[in-house]
Design a protein around this motif. Structure first.
Motif, PDB file in Angstrom:
ATOM      1  N   GLY A  97       0.790  -1.217   0.000  1.00 27.14           N
ATOM      2  CA  GLY A  97       0.000   0.000   0.000  1.00 27.14           C
ATOM      3  C   GLY A  97       0.823   1.269   0.000  1.00 27.14           C
ATOM      4  O   GLY A  97       0.285   2.365  -0.008  1.00 27.14           O
ATOM      5  N   LEU A  98       2.158   1.145   0.009  1.00 26.15           N
ATOM      6  CA  LEU A  98       3.024   2.313  -0.021  1.00 26.15           C
ATOM      7  C   LEU A  98       3.827   2.312  -1.314  1.00 26.15           C
ATOM      8  O   LEU A  98       4.048   1.260  -1.917  1.00 26.15           O
ATOM      9  CB  LEU A  98       3.970   2.317   1.187  1.00 26.15           C
ATOM     10  CG  LEU A  98       3.298   2.529   2.539  1.00 26.15           C
ATOM     11  CD1 LEU A  98       4.313   2.388   3.659  1.00 26.15           C
ATOM     12  CD2 LEU A  98       2.659   3.901   2.594  1.00 26.15           C
ATOM     13  N   PRO A  99       4.272   3.469  -1.776  1.00 31.63           N
ATOM     14  CA  PRO A  99       4.978   3.539  -3.056  1.00 31.63           C
ATOM     15  C   PRO A  99       6.355   2.906  -2.970  1.00 31.63           C
ATOM     16  O   PRO A  99       6.979   2.857  -1.928  1.00 31.63           O
ATOM     17  CB  PRO A  99       5.092   5.058  -3.304  1.00 31.63           C
ATOM     18  CG  PRO A  99       5.068   5.638  -1.930  1.00 31.63           C
ATOM     19  CD  PRO A  99       4.131   4.774  -1.142  1.00 31.63           C
ATOM     20  N   PHE A 149       9.037  12.399   3.382  1.00 34.00           N
ATOM     21  CA  PHE A 149       8.452  13.629   2.846  1.00 34.00           C
ATOM     22  C   PHE A 149       9.014  13.951   1.465  1.00 34.00           C
ATOM     23  O   PHE A 149       8.265  14.247   0.527  1.00 34.00           O
ATOM     24  CB  PHE A 149       8.731  14.787   3.807  1.00 34.00           C
ATOM     25  CG  PHE A 149       8.264  16.125   3.293  1.00 34.00           C
ATOM     26  CD1 PHE A 149       6.953  16.532   3.463  1.00 34.00           C
ATOM     27  CD2 PHE A 149       9.141  16.983   2.644  1.00 34.00           C
ATOM     28  CE1 PHE A 149       6.517  17.762   2.992  1.00 34.00           C
ATOM     29  CE2 PHE A 149       8.725  18.218   2.170  1.00 34.00           C
ATOM     30  CZ  PHE A 149       7.402  18.601   2.346  1.00 34.00           C
ATOM     31  N   SER A 150      10.315  13.914   1.317  1.00 32.29           N
ATOM     32  CA  SER A 150      10.932  14.277   0.040  1.00 32.29           C
ATOM     33  C   SER A 150      10.540  13.297  -1.058  1.00 32.29           C
ATOM     34  O   SER A 150      10.382  13.673  -2.216  1.00 32.29           O
ATOM     35  CB  SER A 150      12.458  14.349   0.181  1.00 32.29           C
ATOM     36  OG  SER A 150      12.992  13.085   0.544  1.00 32.29           O
ATOM     37  N   HIS A 151      10.364  12.025  -0.693  1.00 34.68           N
ATOM     38  CA  HIS A 151       9.933  11.043  -1.691  1.00 34.68           C
ATOM     39  C   HIS A 151       8.514  11.336  -2.159  1.00 34.68           C
ATOM     40  O   HIS A 151       8.217  11.271  -3.362  1.00 34.68           O
ATOM     41  CB  HIS A 151      10.017   9.645  -1.089  1.00 34.68           C
ATOM     42  CG  HIS A 151       9.720   8.552  -2.079  1.00 34.68           C
ATOM     43  ND1 HIS A 151      10.517   8.297  -3.168  1.00 34.68           N
ATOM     44  CD2 HIS A 151       8.701   7.656  -2.137  1.00 34.68           C
ATOM     45  CE1 HIS A 151      10.014   7.291  -3.866  1.00 34.68           C
ATOM     46  NE2 HIS A 151       8.906   6.882  -3.252  1.00 34.68           N
ATOM     47  N   GLY A 152       7.630  11.690  -1.225  1.00 30.56           N
ATOM     48  CA  GLY A 152       6.277  12.046  -1.616  1.00 30.56           C
ATOM     49  C   GLY A 152       6.244  13.282  -2.500  1.00 30.56           C
ATOM     50  O   GLY A 152       5.491  13.355  -3.471  1.00 30.56           O
ATOM     51  N   LEU A 153       7.078  14.256  -2.181  1.00 33.05           N
ATOM     52  CA  LEU A 153       7.159  15.480  -2.984  1.00 33.05           C
ATOM     53  C   LEU A 153       7.578  15.157  -4.413  1.00 33.05           C
ATOM     54  O   LEU A 153       7.010  15.675  -5.378  1.00 33.05           O
ATOM     55  CB  LEU A 153       8.156  16.440  -2.334  1.00 33.05           C
ATOM     56  CG  LEU A 153       8.148  17.890  -2.794  1.00 33.05           C
ATOM     57  CD1 LEU A 153       6.874  18.585  -2.348  1.00 33.05           C
ATOM     58  CD2 LEU A 153       9.359  18.624  -2.240  1.00 33.05           C
ATOM     59  N   GLY A 203       2.484  14.264   3.381  1.00 32.63           N
ATOM     60  CA  GLY A 203       2.807  15.682   3.365  1.00 32.63           C
ATOM     61  C   GLY A 203       3.547  16.073   2.106  1.00 32.63           C
ATOM     62  O   GLY A 203       3.343  17.157   1.547  1.00 32.63           O
ATOM     63  N   GLY A 204       4.420  15.185   1.633  1.00 28.58           N
ATOM     64  CA  GLY A 204       5.108  15.445   0.368  1.00 28.58           C
ATOM     65  C   GLY A 204       4.168  15.375  -0.812  1.00 28.58           C
ATOM     66  O   GLY A 204       4.249  16.184  -1.742  1.00 28.58           O
ATOM     67  N   LEU A 205       3.225  14.407  -0.787  1.00 29.32           N
ATOM     68  CA  LEU A 205       2.272  14.274  -1.895  1.00 29.32           C
ATOM     69  C   LEU A 205       1.453  15.539  -2.090  1.00 29.32           C
ATOM     70  O   LEU A 205       1.177  15.941  -3.222  1.00 29.32           O
ATOM     71  CB  LEU A 205       1.329  13.096  -1.641  1.00 29.32           C
ATOM     72  CG  LEU A 205       1.809  11.689  -1.992  1.00 29.32           C
ATOM     73  CD1 LEU A 205       0.692  10.690  -1.737  1.00 29.32           C
ATOM     74  CD2 LEU A 205       2.279  11.602  -3.429  1.00 29.32           C
ATOM     75  N   VAL A 206       1.023  16.162  -1.006  1.00 23.22           N
ATOM     76  CA  VAL A 206       0.207  17.374  -1.122  1.00 23.22           C
ATOM     77  C   VAL A 206       1.069  18.633  -1.004  1.00 23.22           C
ATOM     78  O   VAL A 206       0.556  19.741  -0.989  1.00 23.22           O
ATOM     79  CB  VAL A 206      -0.906  17.415  -0.055  1.00 23.22           C
ATOM     80  CG1 VAL A 206      -1.822  16.221  -0.193  1.00 23.22           C
ATOM     81  CG2 VAL A 206      -0.320  17.476   1.343  1.00 23.22           C
ATOM     82  N   LEU A 208      -3.467   9.120  -0.599  1.00 27.39           N
ATOM     83  CA  LEU A 208      -2.823   9.223   0.703  1.00 27.39           C
ATOM     84  C   LEU A 208      -2.893   7.897   1.433  1.00 27.39           C
ATOM     85  O   LEU A 208      -3.883   7.176   1.331  1.00 27.39           O
ATOM     86  CB  LEU A 208      -3.497  10.296   1.554  1.00 27.39           C
ATOM     87  CG  LEU A 208      -3.457  11.736   1.053  1.00 27.39           C
ATOM     88  CD1 LEU A 208      -4.078  12.650   2.093  1.00 27.39           C
ATOM     89  CD2 LEU A 208      -2.042  12.165   0.740  1.00 27.39           C
ATOM     90  N   THR A 209      -1.837   7.587   2.174  1.00 25.47           N
ATOM     91  CA  THR A 209      -1.863   6.397   3.015  1.00 25.47           C
ATOM     92  C   THR A 209      -2.728   6.678   4.229  1.00 25.47           C
ATOM     93  O   THR A 209      -3.087   7.809   4.514  1.00 25.47           O
ATOM     94  CB  THR A 209      -0.441   6.020   3.457  1.00 25.47           C
ATOM     95  OG1 THR A 209       0.142   7.136   4.131  1.00 25.47           O
ATOM     96  CG2 THR A 209       0.404   5.660   2.262  1.00 25.47           C
TER      97      THR A 209
END
Length: 445
Positions: free
Chosen positions: A38-40, A126-130, A72-75, A142-143
């Motif tokens: 469920g996570l990238p 965070f940086s990976h989501g960004l 937080g990085g995704l959004v 979002l997870t």
């Protein structure tokens, strides 16, 4: 406001709208066996120094433990970083520059002893989501939220964001100090106020002419400009306190260069000096010394105000999270409607809920969400004597020294808390409005 907007993301083919929640199965997931369900998965880890296998393992562990920071990085581009205005005037050609900068700093943070183990994992997630949000067409949902938290499951590595974005001594990858270029835009170039001085407004450099570099967004730049003004005011007070006027002297303007967060500026104060071949020139030891002693109150207030700005900027990531929750979290909108449309202490309905609630929009939710930050930081950042534990009554004598700093029509010394709260809300609204203007789809509320 300088920001990276949804238009930028859309140009990259990314969809940056929160569309739902996908809870990960934390209990059954094994980081040792592979990527958490469920996570990238790891993305372009070969861009990072060191062993890809080591970094892959570190990232898997970080995503498993800190999914809210990945969120937080995704959004981040549309929400968390946009309202605070981090990414200055970004457009597709500069997105790669920003991502390279953030990922490089996140990588370096993994071996930085100033961050603890938890913070390093949060930064990596965070940086990976960004990066995923910026460069991929289909951004994962979002997870899942943490246990007991029904709200939007996002968080931000606040100390890291300060270090890489809001620290006034930090150079940014665009519109920054030392690049030999003037950061003003072409539209600003047409203005009579446009300057042709590159690298102006940098710490240790020449004073800002027009807008200082680098630009960190409307709110951060507002407070850095204010901090620079306060540094000048404080130096004026010190110059006045250090000099004993001549009782029968002539007025002379004393100047002192001072290096502020916006470059080299000059503090000046009028003093009375002995001039010419006067037979007798007496120092006003009694009167001027007493006045200088009272000035200590004003100097202490200026120093406390500067410290409050520094503290607020260090926690600007918290403001970004609060704004993002106000923009996108259905729970925050519900709480805002209850707070605004509830009943009075006497039990009488203030306003029919059906009519009142329709008037509560995303901006109202933002202002409700940021209230803890306003109370904890922004009142002090705007000079509220109460928030700064300043000696309010003695300070009234020197209120004129601080007039016009926060706003032409607001005096932090003379005006009360309500006026400064209103000003804080106005500043936040101005910073957030562009994010509302470019939002093409709202989260179901």
């Amino acid at each position: 406001m300088a920001s990276m907007t949804l238009g930028v993301v859309a140009a990259l083919g990314a969809t940056l709208v929160v569309t739902g929640v996908l809870p990960p199965d934390r209990e059954s997931t094994s980081v040792v066996q592979g990527q958490p369900e469920g996570l990238p998965g790891p993305y372009e880890l070969d861009r990072m120094d060191g062993s890809p296998a080591v970094m892959r393992s570190m990232l898997a562990a970080a995503l498993h433990r800190w999914p809210e920071y990945y969120n937080g990085g995704l959004v981040g581009l549309d929400g968390l970083l946009n309202p605070t205005g981090v990414t200055a005037g970004a457009h597709p050609p500069t997105v790669q520059t920003w991502l390279t900068y953030v990922i490089g700093e996140a990588q370096a943070a993994q071996w930085d002893p100033s961050y603890d183990e938890d913070e390093r994992g949060q930064i990596l997630a965070f940086s990976h989501g960004l990066m995923r949000a910026a460069v991929e067409r289909d951004v994962p949902r979002l997870t899942g939220p943490a246990a007991g938290d029904p709200g939007l499951p996002i968080a931000a590595p606040t100390a890291f964001l300060y270090d890489v974005f809001f620290d006034p001594a930090r150079a940014l990858p665009v519109n920054t100090c030392g690049d030999g270029r003037n950061g003003e835009s072409e539209s600003e170039a047409a203005s009579p106020a446009y300057d042709t001085v590159p690298d102006d407004g940098c710490p240790g450099g020449v004073a800002a002419i027009g807008r200082a570099e680098p630009r960190r967004g409307y709110l951060a730049d507002y407070f850095l400009d204010l901090r620079s003004d306060l540094e000048v005011v404080r130096e004026r007070i010190r110059l006045d306190r250090d000099y004993i006027d001549a009782a029968n002297g002539v007025t002379e303007r004393r100047k002192m260069p001072i290096n502020t967060v916006r470059g080299l500026r000059v503090a000046s104060v009028d003093v009375k000096v002995c001039a010419g071949a006067r037979d007798i020139c007496l120092r006003d030891v009694t009167g001027d010394f007493a006045a200088d002693e009272r000035l200590w109150v004003a100097e202490k207030y200026a120093s406390a105000w500067i410290d409050a700005i520094d503290a607020g900027l260090r926690d600007f990531g918290d403001l970004g999270v609060a704004v993002t929750r106000g923009l996108y979290d259905p729970q925050v909108l519900r709480h805002t409607r209850i707070a605004e449309c509830g009943t009075s202490p006497s039990g009488i309905v203030v306003d029919p809920r059906s009519g009142c609630e329709t008037q509560i929009d995303a901006m109202d939710a933002v202002l409700w969400s940021v209230e803890p930050f306003v109370t904890r930081h922004m009142l002090g950042m705007l000079g509220s004597p109460t928030a700064l534990d300043a000696e309010h009554e003695p300070l009234q004598e020197f209120a004129g020294l601080f007039e016009g700093l926060v706003d032409p029509f607001v005096s932090p010394v003379r005006d009360g808390r309500h006026t400064l709260v209103t000003l804080a809300h106005a500043k936040i609204e101005r910073a957030v409005q562009p994010a509302l203007d470019v939002r093409t789809e709202e989260v179901p509320r």
